[in-house]
Every structure is written in C-alpha cells, then in structure tokens.
Design a protein around this motif. Sequence first.
Motif, short mmCIF file in Angstrom:
data_model
loop_
_atom_site.label_atom_id
_atom_site.label_comp_id
_atom_site.label_asym_id
_atom_site.label_seq_id
_atom_site.Cartn_x
_atom_site.Cartn_y
_atom_site.Cartn_z
N LEU A 196 0.52 -1.12 0.12
CA LEU A 196 -0.04 -0.06 0.02
C LEU A 196 0.86 1.42 0.17
CD1 LEU A 196 -2.39 1.08 0.44
CD2 LEU A 196 -2.71 1.68 3.04
N ASN A 197 2.09 0.98 0.88
CA ASN A 197 2.71 2.31 1.28
C ASN A 197 3.86 2.39 -0.61
OD1 ASN A 197 1.94 2.83 3.47
ND2 ASN A 197 4.46 1.47 4.17
N ALA A 198 3.67 1.22 -0.98
CA ALA A 198 5.08 1.86 -2.20
C ALA A 198 4.02 1.85 -3.38
CB ALA A 198 5.49 -0.08 -3.17
N CYS A 199 2.36 1.65 -3.28
CA CYS A 199 1.66 2.15 -4.27
C CYS A 199 1.50 3.18 -3.72
CB CYS A 199 0.04 1.73 -3.99
SG CYS A 199 -0.66 2.05 -5.17
N LEU A 200 1.12 4.45 -3.07
CA LEU A 200 1.39 5.91 -2.38
C LEU A 200 2.65 6.23 -3.11
CD1 LEU A 200 -0.38 5.68 0.94
CD2 LEU A 200 -1.68 6.81 -1.24
N ILE A 201 3.79 5.69 -3.32
CA ILE A 201 5.06 6.80 -3.75
C ILE A 201 5.04 6.54 -5.37
CG2 ILE A 201 7.28 6.01 -3.56
CD1 ILE A 201 7.44 4.93 -0.80
N LEU A 202 4.33 4.77 -6.05
CA LEU A 202 4.42 5.43 -6.65
C LEU A 202 3.34 6.27 -7.31
CD1 LEU A 202 4.27 1.28 -7.94
CD2 LEU A 202 6.18 3.22 -8.74
N LEU A 203 2.67 6.85 -6.77
CA LEU A 203 1.08 7.42 -7.27
C LEU A 203 1.95 8.50 -7.01
CD1 LEU A 203 -2.37 6.29 -6.36
CD2 LEU A 203 -1.20 6.20 -8.32
N GLY A 204 2.93 8.91 -5.93
CA GLY A 204 3.34 10.64 -6.17
C GLY A 204 4.33 11.02 -6.84
N LEU A 205 5.33 9.74 -6.98
CA LEU A 205 6.04 10.16 -8.35
C LEU A 205 5.24 10.19 -9.31
CD1 LEU A 205 8.78 7.54 -7.05
CD2 LEU A 205 9.13 9.63 -6.48
N LYS A 206 4.11 10.31 -9.80
CA LYS A 206 3.71 10.06 -10.85
C LYS A 206 3.82 9.15 -12.43
CE LYS A 206 1.76 15.05 -10.95
NZ LYS A 206 2.09 15.00 -9.39
N ALA A 207 3.54 8.28 -11.81
CA ALA A 207 4.62 6.58 -12.53
C ALA A 207 3.51 6.64 -13.76
CB ALA A 207 5.11 5.83 -11.60
N PRO A 208 3.60 6.31 -14.74
CA PRO A 208 2.92 6.19 -15.47
C PRO A 208 1.78 4.53 -15.28
CG PRO A 208 4.79 5.24 -16.54
CD PRO A 208 5.14 6.18 -15.05
N PHE A 209 0.80 4.46 -15.50
CA PHE A 209 0.50 3.38 -15.35
C PHE A 209 0.63 2.23 -16.73
CE2 PHE A 209 -3.84 5.12 -12.97
CZ PHE A 209 -2.88 5.21 -11.74
N ASP A 210 -0.04 1.03 -16.66
CA ASP A 210 0.39 0.71 -17.52
C ASP A 210 -0.38 1.06 -19.07
OD1 ASP A 210 0.86 -2.80 -18.55
OD2 ASP A 210 -0.94 -1.70 -19.37
N ARG A 211 0.72 0.93 -20.37
CA ARG A 211 -0.78 0.68 -21.54
C ARG A 211 -1.33 1.01 -22.05
NH1 ARG A 211 3.77 4.35 -24.82
NH2 ARG A 211 2.94 3.28 -26.09
N ALA A 233 -12.56 6.43 -9.61
CA ALA A 233 -13.56 4.71 -9.11
C ALA A 233 -12.12 3.67 -9.59
CB ALA A 233 -14.97 5.18 -9.24
N GLN A 234 -12.58 3.63 -11.02
CA GLN A 234 -11.90 2.79 -11.85
C GLN A 234 -11.48 3.68 -13.20
OE1 GLN A 234 -14.25 5.12 -13.62
NE2 GLN A 234 -15.21 4.42 -15.88
N PHE A 235 -10.04 2.78 -12.97
CA PHE A 235 -8.43 2.72 -13.29
C PHE A 235 -8.12 3.99 -12.74
CE2 PHE A 235 -11.30 1.17 -16.86
CZ PHE A 235 -11.10 -0.54 -16.33
N GLY A 236 -7.91 4.74 -11.88
CA GLY A 236 -7.89 5.48 -10.67
C GLY A 236 -6.44 4.95 -9.40
N GLY A 237 -6.36 6.25 -9.13
CA GLY A 237 -5.74 6.26 -7.58
C GLY A 237 -6.24 4.96 -6.58
N PRO A 238 -7.93 5.43 -6.16
CA PRO A 238 -8.69 4.81 -5.64
C PRO A 238 -9.05 3.41 -5.82
CG PRO A 238 -9.29 6.74 -5.29
CD PRO A 238 -8.50 7.01 -7.03
N HIS A 239 -8.87 2.99 -7.42
CA HIS A 239 -8.94 1.85 -7.61
C HIS A 239 -8.27 0.50 -7.68
CE1 HIS A 239 -10.54 -0.80 -11.52
NE2 HIS A 239 -9.97 -1.43 -10.65
N ILE A 240 -6.60 1.43 -7.68
CA ILE A 240 -5.64 0.94 -7.26
C ILE A 240 -5.07 0.71 -6.19
CG2 ILE A 240 -4.08 2.60 -7.82
CD1 ILE A 240 -2.98 -1.37 -8.45
N LEU A 241 -5.45 1.76 -5.26
CA LEU A 241 -5.07 1.50 -3.63
C LEU A 241 -6.08 0.06 -3.21
CD1 LEU A 241 -4.73 5.02 -2.60
CD2 LEU A 241 -3.06 3.03 -3.05
N THR A 242 -7.33 0.15 -4.13
CA THR A 242 -7.75 -0.61 -2.93
C THR A 242 -7.80 -2.50 -3.78
OG1 THR A 242 -10.59 0.81 -3.29
CG2 THR A 242 -10.41 -1.48 -3.07
N LEU A 243 -7.33 -2.23 -5.16
CA LEU A 243 -6.89 -3.76 -5.08
C LEU A 243 -5.56 -4.22 -4.79
CD1 LEU A 243 -7.10 -3.29 -8.73
CD2 LEU A 243 -8.36 -4.87 -8.27
#
Length: 610
Positions: free
Chosen positions: A354-369, A386-396
């Motif tokens: 979960l921490n890694a996900c927040l760090i990646l979002l903070g670094l603005k790491a691109p999503f899968d193409r 809600a779909q294909f955004g930050g809350p979606h991946i944080l929940t997954l």
Amino acid sequence: MQYRRQKSLAVRQAAAELAAARVHPTHYSNGDENRFRFENISGDNDPRANNAPTYIGNFTKCLPHDKDGFLLNPSDYDAWVRAIDSGEQSEIAGLRIGPGPFQPNGDFEYANPANPNSPPLLNWSHAYSDPPAPGIRAWESQGAGLTHDLEGPDAQSVTMPPCPSLDSQELIAEMAEVYWMAICRDIPFRNWATNATTESARNSLKRFWWFRSDRTDDLNGATDRLPDSLQRRRIFSENGTTPVPLEKLFRGVTPGEQLGPYISQFLLIGNTGIANAQSITDGQIAYGAIRADQRVRIACEDVDYLQNWNEWLDVQNGADVRNRESYEAGYRFIARPRDIATYVHHDALHEAYLNACLILLGLKAPFDRGLPFQLADYKDKQQGFAQFGGPHILTLVTEVATRALKAVRYQKFNIHRRLRPEAVGGWLYQRRNGNSTIRNRLAALTNMEAAFSGTSQLANVIETRNGTHDNWLLPMAFPEGSPTHPSYGAGHATVAGACVTILKAWFDHGWELKSGGSRFAYEANADGTSLFDVSTIYTDTLTVEGELNKLAGNISIGRDWAGVHYYTDYIESLRLGEQIALGMLEEQKLTYSENFSLTVPLFDGTSVRI
C-alpha cells in the motif's frame, strides 16, 4: 432495470465459470510425515512404541513435547491433522496443547478445579521471574484454507511443489544460510563489502554442495524433491571456487533483486505530500493530510533468543512469550538486517505494498499502457478514479491480500506441515548433546551435522554465538520464535507475491524510478539516521518492476533474517501469490465495459497479458 439485473447476473456467472474452469491440481507433500519413526520402545504404556512416527520433519509447535523435544504422544499430531482437515471448531478446541499436566480426558489441570475460569497449570521448563511465566499460545487460522471465496482462484486450486525433506542437501544449504543470516543480523548493509563476517559467510556457504555449480545429481543419498529449484536457486560459487560478490549475498533471484542497493526504495523513501511539502528523503508517506514514517523501531543489537534449551522447549510447547523483545529509544531507516526483521515482525502484511502504491502515485509513475483514461483531459473527457484511478489500484492491492492468506494456509496446514528452522536447530542441539537413542532417532540430520562440522566452519561460529560448546540452537530475532503455523508456504511471501503482481500489472513496470525528472537510488547510512543518494555507485537502472520485486524479496527474506523461514518458503510462496493475483485480475476484467488490457511481468522473467 430488468436488463441490468440479467446483465449483472451474466457477468457474475461468467466470472464463476472462469474460476470453475481452473484445474484443481493434485497437492504433493515431501513424505516426511511417514518416513521417520521411533525405535521399538519397551514398555506397554509408551504411546511411541511399535515404530510410531516421530514427526521430526514436521511442524509440532504447541503440541505436548517431552524433555528431549519429541512428541509425548504421536496421536496428538494425528488428532491435530484430523481437526485441520475438518475445520470444526469443536475438534480444534478438543486438542491437547501446551506442556501439561493433563487430565485423563486430555483437558488441562487447573489451579482451582472448582473454578472453571481459573488458569491452567503449566509445566514450563524455564524459570520465569520478570516478566512472569507465560500463558499458552494457540495455533493461528488453521481452518482458513477450507473457506470459499467469491473472487479469484479457490484457495485449493493453486499449489506449491513439495518442500525439501529433512535429510536433503537442499535443507542442509538452507539451514546453513539461515544460521549465517543470524550471525550477520547486525551488520549494516552499507558495510557488507568490507566486513569480515560477511566474507566468512560467503566463503562458508560456497562450500555447501547445493550452492555449487559443479555439483553432481546426487550426494550421499540426498532426497531432494524439487528438481526445478536447481534452476531457480542462486549459486554462491559460479565455478566451484569463485564466490558471488558480497553485495549480492542473501538476495533473492527475481528480476531486479540483484540490482542496486539491498533494500528496495519503497521501504526507504516517502512521497512529497500536499503541495510538495516534503522531500522523498524525509521518508514520510502522505496518507492524505496525515503521514506515515518509514523509519522502524530499533531492536537492541546482538540480542537474540531461544539460545537456551529450556526456553526453546517452552516455545515448542506453546509458551506465549511475545512482546518481550528489547528496543532502543527512537526510530531509524532500515539500515541492518535486524531492522527488516523488526519490520516484518510487526507489519500488517500488506502495508509495504500500500505504501509502495502511494509512493508510485506520488512519483507520477505512468500506468500500464493498456489501461484507459491516460490521454489529456480534453481528449479523454474523463479521469480515472473509481475505475482505473488511484482509489481503484489502492483498493486492489489490499483486496488481494486476504485471498493470498487463505491459499497459503491450505498449503501450510493441510498439505506440507513443514517444521520451522528453529525446530531443526533444536534437533541439531540434540544431535550434539543427546544420548545414543536420541541421536539415532535424529539420524536424518547426520549429513547436516557433518557439513556444519566440516570445512564450512559453521559449527564454530554457531557455538561462539551461543556461548556454549555443542549448542547449535538457531539464534532467533523474536523471543517467541516462529508464528504458530507451519513454515511452507510463507504468509508474508505469498501476500508479497500477490500484492506486487497487482502493482506490476497496473503501473508501467519498465519505468525508471525518477523524482523531479532525475533518477535516484537511496540507501541508509550505517546508523540509519538519514538517506543518501548512491546512484553514482549503483549505476543500474532501477525500474518499477525491479524495485517491486526487491520489495517482495526484502519482506519475504526478512522473515529468513529473523530465523522463522527458509529460502524455499520465499521463492515458492511468491509464485503462489502471483497465481492468486492473476486469477483475481482475470475475473475482475469481466466486470468493466471499457476495452483494456494489462501486461504483467512474472517472477520467472516471462510475462502474461490479461
């Protein structure tokens, strides 16, 4: 609305049919449960007579043991297995647990028999004063593998290969590694390349048959049952004489784990937070308007546990001595192996991801193409949330963790029931100190004893660490030793494999880690007070995939650093968690109307497209 109801039902049915179509494999154990037997014991009253199984190759923690560490009654183990297979609470509650004494019906004797709420009498071997004598510690979630789930692979539809047997060359190597990890527990990662002890560890381990590239197919009747692991296991000696570089000692083998600093960036750095209020080197992870600190409590240096036989025996009998470890004041960045052991002692299992996900979002790491909504707003006309955004991946990344735990619990309790490293240490202690009968019961460890006493020089190091000749108990980082469930697979590693697979699927896994457009590679200084950039020292490209794999390896092997797991627990459990994550993603994809795909890099270096 009628159409919507039918459509929803069809989607759920399609997901259920996809799950049902997965082949449920046959699960194989290594056969140790029936291999090792008591000698024919004289005396009609001894339940271990008539060649009963000793179960010395299996997990027996919390069951009643005699003063030499063997089961008081093999029938206790049999009843425990039956209760696990049934999952019935009443059967589990009826098991004998702890050191005794017991009433004829198997229940405890109580301090006040007239009061059903009085504490049980417990025959501990160690003399406790401050803190006082402990209570009993129960087994942990042995029925979880029997539960059903509404999403992802069924807990019993994924499997692991048999674990190494007690008399195998692979276990000899794994135990040698765990002992050396205990010896090196307080050496700063920063100092590994110049430390004499890590040099000794490498020179010792390269002598073990399993780690040599010039080994033959068999040695002294070895009973190794993982032929494919020969290709997965790192080799300490490339040609029988040349050792691996010190900076790659005790690392994992998945793509990226061998590159850069030992500790993943996701266990060190933070994110910049609201309005870029902090530096990533502050180690603070913004959770909205609050923060979590990456620094860990400082466990006291050179303080290990279970180095005394009576303490070891009590813990095998289920003594609850948790939370008795010692700490220094304050916190620090993960700078030493003991720090990562402390992290995995108290983490919430999925928190690192979960921490890694927040760090990646903070670094603005691109999503899968292959994911939608990645063009400019004026083109897509919608943003992911809600779909294909930050809350979606944080929940997954959290959603997959509980399913991974159920799958690994089935492997632990229902299939393999592998003994923990601390138990092997106890058997080696008895090989050195027991009478001839005890030594004969433990003949399966003859080759291990010889290997440790030979040119590896490991016996001398163990005895020096424990302060007593012939004391080969494994020095543990935790006073309670291992958790109260079998070793294989590993819960931490299975959750790591599942959560990291989700993150690698979602983010562009080949993206190089950058902050403000600049690449970085941070490492803690020797005392863990700060981070410094070592990107000019480690010139390898640190990618999302590599650092996530390293994160999974750090957490998984962190349990090895504590002495509670083996190497095979790490690598095979990662792959188990990977299967769970892929299955969950396959089913979830059916629920979205958008046309998208995910390309997922796997731990074996290949990839799969969902």
